[in-house]
Design a protein around this motif. Structure first.
Motif, PDB file in Angstrom:
ATOM      1  N   ARG A  37      -3.978  -9.232  -4.359  1.00  0.00           N
ATOM      2  CA  ARG A  37      -2.941  -8.295  -3.924  1.00  0.00           C
ATOM      3  C   ARG A  37      -1.893  -8.181  -5.031  1.00  0.00           C
ATOM      4  O   ARG A  37      -1.482  -9.211  -5.578  1.00  0.00           O
ATOM      5  N   PRO A  38      -1.460  -6.976  -5.356  1.00  0.00           N
ATOM      6  CA  PRO A  38      -0.428  -6.838  -6.398  1.00  0.00           C
ATOM      7  C   PRO A  38       0.964  -7.135  -5.836  1.00  0.00           C
ATOM      8  O   PRO A  38       1.745  -6.241  -5.558  1.00  0.00           O
ATOM      9  N   ILE A  68      -7.859  -4.529  -7.216  1.00  0.00           N
ATOM     10  CA  ILE A  68      -6.413  -4.666  -7.015  1.00  0.00           C
ATOM     11  C   ILE A  68      -6.128  -4.097  -5.633  1.00  0.00           C
ATOM     12  O   ILE A  68      -6.213  -2.891  -5.417  1.00  0.00           O
ATOM     13  N   ASP A  70      -4.128  -2.850  -3.288  1.00  0.00           N
ATOM     14  CA  ASP A  70      -2.758  -2.353  -3.109  1.00  0.00           C
ATOM     15  C   ASP A  70      -2.416  -2.035  -1.641  1.00  0.00           C
ATOM     16  O   ASP A  70      -1.327  -2.352  -1.189  1.00  0.00           O
ATOM     17  N   VAL A  87       0.896  -3.785 -10.356  1.00  0.00           N
ATOM     18  CA  VAL A  87      -0.481  -3.367 -10.680  1.00  0.00           C
ATOM     19  C   VAL A  87      -0.705  -3.476 -12.189  1.00  0.00           C
ATOM     20  O   VAL A  87      -1.707  -4.040 -12.655  1.00  0.00           O
ATOM     21  N   ASN A 108      -8.309  -0.087  -8.099  1.00  0.00           N
ATOM     22  CA  ASN A 108      -7.406  -0.348  -6.982  1.00  0.00           C
ATOM     23  C   ASN A 108      -7.893   0.435  -5.765  1.00  0.00           C
ATOM     24  O   ASN A 108      -8.230   1.618  -5.871  1.00  0.00           O
ATOM     25  N   HIS A 109      -7.932  -0.215  -4.607  1.00  0.00           N
ATOM     26  CA  HIS A 109      -8.694   0.417  -3.516  1.00  0.00           C
ATOM     27  C   HIS A 109      -8.044   1.685  -2.960  1.00  0.00           C
ATOM     28  O   HIS A 109      -8.748   2.519  -2.413  1.00  0.00           O
ATOM     29  N   ASP A 163     -13.927  -3.447   1.254  1.00  0.00           N
ATOM     30  CA  ASP A 163     -13.744  -3.766  -0.168  1.00  0.00           C
ATOM     31  C   ASP A 163     -15.009  -4.383  -0.767  1.00  0.00           C
ATOM     32  O   ASP A 163     -15.371  -4.120  -1.910  1.00  0.00           O
ATOM     33  N   LEU A 326      -7.856   1.338 -16.058  1.00  0.00           N
ATOM     34  CA  LEU A 326      -7.893   1.377 -14.591  1.00  0.00           C
ATOM     35  C   LEU A 326      -8.466   2.714 -14.109  1.00  0.00           C
ATOM     36  O   LEU A 326      -9.251   2.751 -13.157  1.00  0.00           O
ATOM     37  N   ASN A 330     -11.628   3.092 -11.698  1.00  0.00           N
ATOM     38  CA  ASN A 330     -11.554   3.821 -10.427  1.00  0.00           C
ATOM     39  C   ASN A 330     -12.636   4.897 -10.343  1.00  0.00           C
ATOM     40  O   ASN A 330     -13.207   5.138  -9.281  1.00  0.00           O
TER      41      ASN A 330
END
Ligand code: TRP
Length: 352
Positions: A37-38, A68, A70, A87, A108-109, A163, A326, A330
């Motif tokens: 978790r950020p 990550i 978020d 992040v 990051n999800h 996830d 990132l 993604n």
């Protein structure tokens, strides 16, 4: 810092040892997913507990996804503060320790819509009673400073199943506290497969063999408690934090985690950094007392972290490039998630 060592082998630890043997033989069989978790800077506890293990698995040839998480920041607080900065901090930490974006997918999800959509069918597979029984969730609710417990708190383990399963991850390196969530993921996968046909693997937890480090005040090492050395900390900050660590009045340094937790934790930290046996490290310091111990620990941490911190500083000079890493992660995560969601909709007979 306190060490908890020499624990009996639990079934999960025995399973993890067996998995390690399989990884050594055939790393390509494993798709690893894990994440953070950020909510703050990653620290030495993360490094020795989980981070360094990810790089090891990557280098062994397993396919690795690093998440990550978020959205998950919002489980125990109303607003995710400083999200962008955290992040970026996580990204820098990952790159600094050797996560290679050419081999490992970092994402990051919240940037992967199809992953999040899996939450809907997955929620239909678990009962409200099951959600309420999760011991880690119960513990987090007990320690939460929020006035009200949100629905996300109860359902985030199912989100965590999304996830993991969006990429059909079959190996999840986590700490002990995450085992109940892994059970939820396995349950979701099994029930989905039973109802709609085989789509998902039932992933295994991979527990780290590294002993647990507690913070410099002897309590749980935490991003927010000021009791941990961040990966990106300077040499001076490191020295200051270790100087302030809790020890005891006995000048003779030994490694006895049960009776001298403060001293043992420091010895263990030095031993991990030096890749040596903690008893030998303690013996060498002998009658030098806490001051000599803290000097040894500070030097060991700063030496071990020097290349990591140098790489971190180098990446930090070009944050545009870091953000592009990132973005690329993604993009790849989205392609994988969309393929899985298509399979899920087909298995469920959804109209398209
Ligand atoms: N709950 C994890 C933590 O707080 C972070 C996380 C989110 C995670 N999704 C995950 C870990 C999926 C492993 C797999 O540390």
């Amino acid at each position: 810092m306190t060490a908890v060592t020499d624990q009996p082998m639990t079934p999960a630890a025995i399973r993890s040892a067996e998995l390690e043997r399989q990884i050594a033989v055939d790393p390509g069989r494993f798709r690893v997913l894990t994440g953070d978790r950020p909510t703050g800077a990653l620290h030495l506890g993360h490094y020795f507990g989980t981070l360094h293990n990810r790089v090891r698995l990557q280098d062994l040839g397993a396919e690795v996804f690093v998440l990550i998480a978020d959205y998950q920041v919002l489980t125990d607080r109303d607003v995710a503060e400083r999200l962008g900065a955290y992040v970026e901090g996580l990204l820098l930490d990952y790159l600094a320790i050797g996560v290679d974006p050419a081999r490992t997918t970092v994402f990051n999800h919240s940037a992967v819509p199809a992953l999040n959509q899996l939450l809907l069918p997955f929620l239909s597979l678990v009962s409200v009673a099951e959600l309420g029984r999760n011991p880690t969730v119960k513990d987090e609710i007990a320690h939460s400073r929020q006035a009200a417990v949100s629905g996300l708190m109860y359902t985030y383990p199912v989100h965590q199943a999304a996830d993991i399963l969006f990429c059909k991850g079959n190996l999840v390196p986590v700490g002990q506290d995450q085992l109940p969530h892994l059970e939820v993921t396995r349950t979701v996968a099994r029930r989905f497969n039973e109802r709609y046909g085989p789509v998902f693997p039932e992933p295994d937890a991979l527990l780290s063999a590294a002993p647990l480090l507690l913070g410099t005040d002897g309590t749980k090492m935490s991003k927010s408690r000021g009791n941990s050395v961040a990966l990106g900390a300077s040499e001076d900050e490191t020295a200051r934090l270790i100087k302030g660590a809790t020890t005891d009045a006995d000048r003779h340094i030994t490694y006895e985690p049960a009776t001298r937790p403060g001293v043992a934790g420091l010895v263990l930290l030095a031993a991990l950094c030096l890749d040596r046996d903690p008893h030998t490290v303690a013996e060498e310091i002998g009658d030098g007392g806490a001051a000599a111990l803290k000097r040894t620990v500070t030097d060991a941490v700063n030496a071990k972290m020097a290349p990591i911190r140098a790489r971190r500083a180098e990446y930090a000079q070009d944050m545009g490039q870091v953000r592009d890493i990132l973005r690329a992660g993604n993009e790849r995560a989205n392609a994988v998630a969309e393929a899985t969601l298509t399979e899920v909709r087909e298995a469920m007979g959804m109209f398209r």
